[in-house]
Design a protein around this motif. Structure first.
Motif, PDB file in Angstrom:
ATOM      1  N   GLY A   5      32.679 -59.820 -28.217  1.00 50.47           N
ATOM      2  CA  GLY A   5      32.972 -61.128 -27.660  1.00 50.47           C
ATOM      3  C   GLY A   5      31.898 -62.181 -27.764  1.00 50.47           C
ATOM      4  O   GLY A   5      32.103 -63.309 -27.297  1.00 50.47           O
ATOM      5  N   ALA A   6      30.736 -61.847 -28.346  1.00 54.25           N
ATOM      6  CA  ALA A   6      29.672 -62.848 -28.442  1.00 54.25           C
ATOM      7  C   ALA A   6      30.138 -64.058 -29.229  1.00 54.25           C
ATOM      8  O   ALA A   6      30.850 -63.940 -30.228  1.00 54.25           O
ATOM      9  N   GLU A   7      29.739 -65.238 -28.786  1.00 56.33           N
ATOM     10  CA  GLU A   7      30.112 -66.476 -29.463  1.00 56.33           C
ATOM     11  C   GLU A   7      29.229 -66.725 -30.679  1.00 56.33           C
ATOM     12  O   GLU A   7      29.696 -67.138 -31.742  1.00 56.33           O
ATOM     13  N   LYS A   8      27.941 -66.510 -30.503  1.00 57.80           N
ATOM     14  CA  LYS A   8      26.994 -66.740 -31.591  1.00 57.80           C
ATOM     15  C   LYS A   8      25.758 -65.885 -31.369  1.00 57.80           C
ATOM     16  O   LYS A   8      25.515 -65.378 -30.267  1.00 57.80           O
ATOM     17  N   ILE A   9      24.984 -65.719 -32.456  1.00 60.15           N
ATOM     18  CA  ILE A   9      23.736 -64.968 -32.393  1.00 60.15           C
ATOM     19  C   ILE A   9      22.627 -65.861 -32.931  1.00 60.15           C
ATOM     20  O   ILE A   9      22.724 -66.364 -34.059  1.00 60.15           O
ATOM     21  N   VAL A  10      21.598 -66.061 -32.144  1.00 51.98           N
ATOM     22  CA  VAL A  10      20.427 -66.813 -32.582  1.00 51.98           C
ATOM     23  C   VAL A  10      19.408 -65.816 -33.122  1.00 51.98           C
ATOM     24  O   VAL A  10      19.020 -64.871 -32.426  1.00 51.98           O
ATOM     25  N   LEU A  11      18.998 -66.018 -34.375  1.00 50.49           N
ATOM     26  CA  LEU A  11      18.045 -65.109 -35.017  1.00 50.49           C
ATOM     27  C   LEU A  11      16.636 -65.618 -34.746  1.00 50.49           C
ATOM     28  O   LEU A  11      16.236 -66.667 -35.253  1.00 50.49           O
ATOM     29  N   ALA A  12      15.885 -64.878 -33.966  1.00 45.81           N
ATOM     30  CA  ALA A  12      14.550 -65.314 -33.547  1.00 45.81           C
ATOM     31  C   ALA A  12      13.493 -64.875 -34.551  1.00 45.81           C
ATOM     32  O   ALA A  12      13.589 -63.811 -35.166  1.00 45.81           O
ATOM     33  N   GLY A  13      12.472 -65.699 -34.697  1.00 48.33           N
ATOM     34  CA  GLY A  13      11.406 -65.389 -35.640  1.00 48.33           C
ATOM     35  C   GLY A  13      10.346 -64.456 -35.108  1.00 48.33           C
ATOM     36  O   GLY A  13       9.565 -63.890 -35.879  1.00 48.33           O
ATOM     37  N   SER A  14      10.288 -64.292 -33.795  1.00 41.74           N
ATOM     38  CA  SER A  14       9.281 -63.420 -33.195  1.00 41.74           C
ATOM     39  C   SER A  14       9.774 -62.973 -31.825  1.00 41.74           C
ATOM     40  O   SER A  14      10.711 -63.556 -31.260  1.00 41.74           O
ATOM     41  N   LEU A  15       9.129 -61.958 -31.295  1.00 39.28           N
ATOM     42  CA  LEU A  15       9.466 -61.511 -29.945  1.00 39.28           C
ATOM     43  C   LEU A  15       9.171 -62.607 -28.929  1.00 39.28           C
ATOM     44  O   LEU A  15       9.933 -62.813 -27.975  1.00 39.28           O
ATOM     45  N   ASP A  16       8.070 -63.319 -29.130  1.00 42.25           N
ATOM     46  CA  ASP A  16       7.718 -64.410 -28.211  1.00 42.25           C
ATOM     47  C   ASP A  16       8.777 -65.507 -28.241  1.00 42.25           C
ATOM     48  O   ASP A  16       9.136 -66.061 -27.192  1.00 42.25           O
ATOM     49  N   GLU A  17       9.284 -65.817 -29.443  1.00 41.49           N
ATOM     50  CA  GLU A  17      10.325 -66.839 -29.535  1.00 41.49           C
ATOM     51  C   GLU A  17      11.602 -66.363 -28.839  1.00 41.49           C
ATOM     52  O   GLU A  17      12.259 -67.138 -28.139  1.00 41.49           O
ATOM     53  N   ALA A  18      11.938 -65.083 -29.028  1.00 44.21           N
ATOM     54  CA  ALA A  18      13.127 -64.543 -28.366  1.00 44.21           C
ATOM     55  C   ALA A  18      13.000 -64.651 -26.851  1.00 44.21           C
ATOM     56  O   ALA A  18      13.943 -65.060 -26.164  1.00 44.21           O
ATOM     57  N   LEU A  19      11.825 -64.307 -26.323  1.00 48.30           N
ATOM     58  CA  LEU A  19      11.619 -64.387 -24.881  1.00 48.30           C
ATOM     59  C   LEU A  19      11.612 -65.838 -24.390  1.00 48.30           C
ATOM     60  O   LEU A  19      12.101 -66.131 -23.301  1.00 48.30           O
ATOM     61  N   PRO A  25      36.976 -57.389 -39.500  1.00 43.72           N
ATOM     62  CA  PRO A  25      37.649 -58.246 -40.486  1.00 43.72           C
ATOM     63  C   PRO A  25      37.010 -59.623 -40.636  1.00 43.72           C
ATOM     64  O   PRO A  25      37.705 -60.604 -40.920  1.00 43.72           O
ATOM     65  N   PHE A  26      35.709 -59.711 -40.429  1.00 42.84           N
ATOM     66  CA  PHE A  26      35.045 -61.010 -40.549  1.00 42.84           C
ATOM     67  C   PHE A  26      33.735 -60.865 -41.307  1.00 42.84           C
ATOM     68  O   PHE A  26      33.120 -59.804 -41.333  1.00 42.84           O
ATOM     69  N   ALA A  27      33.341 -61.965 -41.948  1.00 41.68           N
ATOM     70  CA  ALA A  27      31.998 -62.076 -42.501  1.00 41.68           C
ATOM     71  C   ALA A  27      31.115 -62.758 -41.454  1.00 41.68           C
ATOM     72  O   ALA A  27      31.612 -63.238 -40.430  1.00 41.68           O
ATOM     73  N   MET A  28      29.814 -62.790 -41.700  1.00 38.09           N
ATOM     74  CA  MET A  28      28.889 -63.414 -40.755  1.00 38.09           C
ATOM     75  C   MET A  28      28.043 -64.432 -41.501  1.00 38.09           C
ATOM     76  O   MET A  28      27.306 -64.078 -42.429  1.00 38.09           O
ATOM     77  N   VAL A  29      28.174 -65.689 -41.093  1.00 34.73           N
ATOM     78  CA  VAL A  29      27.523 -66.806 -41.774  1.00 34.73           C
ATOM     79  C   VAL A  29      26.422 -67.360 -40.886  1.00 34.73           C
ATOM     80  O   VAL A  29      26.646 -67.659 -39.706  1.00 34.73           O
ATOM     81  N   ALA A  30      25.222 -67.515 -41.462  1.00 39.26           N
ATOM     82  CA  ALA A  30      24.081 -68.058 -40.723  1.00 39.26           C
ATOM     83  C   ALA A  30      23.794 -69.471 -41.196  1.00 39.26           C
ATOM     84  O   ALA A  30      23.723 -69.735 -42.406  1.00 39.26           O
ATOM     85  N   THR A  31      23.648 -70.375 -40.248  1.00 39.17           N
ATOM     86  CA  THR A  31      23.337 -71.775 -40.573  1.00 39.17           C
ATOM     87  C   THR A  31      22.280 -72.295 -39.605  1.00 39.17           C
ATOM     88  O   THR A  31      22.116 -71.769 -38.495  1.00 39.17           O
ATOM     89  N   LEU A  32      21.585 -73.324 -40.024  1.00 36.85           N
ATOM     90  CA  LEU A  32      20.612 -73.970 -39.147  1.00 36.85           C
ATOM     91  C   LEU A  32      21.333 -74.915 -38.199  1.00 36.85           C
ATOM     92  O   LEU A  32      22.085 -75.788 -38.627  1.00 36.85           O
ATOM     93  N   GLU A  33      21.102 -74.729 -36.921  1.00 45.16           N
ATOM     94  CA  GLU A  33      21.662 -75.592 -35.890  1.00 45.16           C
ATOM     95  C   GLU A  33      20.533 -75.999 -34.951  1.00 45.16           C
ATOM     96  O   GLU A  33      19.991 -75.168 -34.234  1.00 45.16           O
ATOM     97  N   ASP A  34      20.161 -77.281 -35.004  1.00 41.57           N
ATOM     98  CA  ASP A  34      19.059 -77.772 -34.159  1.00 41.57           C
ATOM     99  C   ASP A  34      17.814 -76.922 -34.323  1.00 41.57           C
ATOM    100  O   ASP A  34      17.188 -76.503 -33.339  1.00 41.57           O
TER     101      ASP A  34
END
Length: 224
Positions: free
Chosen positions: A37-51, A205-214
């Protein structure tokens, strides 16, 4: 379709189309997150950025490789994630290889993130776009991870419409070093079903597309 298979260190230019492959386990986990059910996934560049992202957005779900850690809600395991209700949530993901590979090609015109669980949908999207050239980013082991290379090669063949038996590609992935490390408990934050879940062909049944958002690299599902 011209294809090339590169490790993250070999990415010296920005490809037009990139398929970033991390079978065990980043993009298997990402697919499960969307299935939960997740709407989106933000890919973080580091653990500090994720936190930091989690700190600014307490309702987001932060996950990482390895064992549980303060500030993180989950670990990078499909077996563990499949029991979570992520309806409408945003997930922040930081892993050793998969998220690094996606961020390395963030300026490509089309970035897909993939594993076996979304292989056919990924190939279908490449066919739809009629891509002339595709760079497959083999994220594990500096491009030497056979589970990622096998998956990338399988998707590449399916993207041309070729009738390809997946059995040999799945066998290679199952015999990989990553599969052995997960099965033997060398890695932490592992569920006993993780390897089997990573080797489920076309589970979703889906692909996963990554785009830059803000300025953030955001992964979203796209139906095949």
């Amino acid at each position: 379709m011209h294809t090339r298979f590169l490790g993250i260190p070999d990415l010296v230019d920005t490809p037009s189309v990139a398929v970033v492959v991390d079978v065990m386990r980043a993009f298997t986990v990402a697919a499960w997150a969307f299935a939960q059910g997740a709407e989106k996934i933000v890919l973080a560049g580091s653990l500090d950025e994720a936190l930091a992202l989690k700190g600014r957005h307490p309702d987001w779900v932060a996950l990482k490789d390895g064992p549980a850690a303060p500030g993180f809600d989950a670990v990078n395991s499909p077996g563990l994630l499949r029991s979570m209700d992520l309806g409408g949530r945003t997930v922040v993901q930081k892993t050793t290889a998969g998220t690094v590979g996606a961020l390395a090609v963030k300026d490509a015109s089309l970035v897909l993130c993939a594993g076996f669980v979304v292989a056919e949908a990924t190939a279908g999207l490449l066919r739809t776009h009629e891509c002339e050239s595709v760079t497959f980013v083999v994220t594990g082991e500096d491009g030497q991870a056979d589970e990622d290379l096998a998956c990338a090669q399988y998707i590449a063949r399916r993207a041309t419409g070729a009738g390809t038996d997946a059995a040999e590609f799945l066998r290679r992935a199952g015999a990989s070093r990553a599969a052995a490390e997960l099965a033997e408990g060398v890695r932490q934050g592992v569920h006993p079903d993780d390897v089997a879940l990573c080797l489920e062909l076309d589970r979703f049944p889906f692909a996963m597309v990554a785009t830059l958002e803000d300025s953030l690299m955001v992964l979203r599902p796209r139906p095949a």
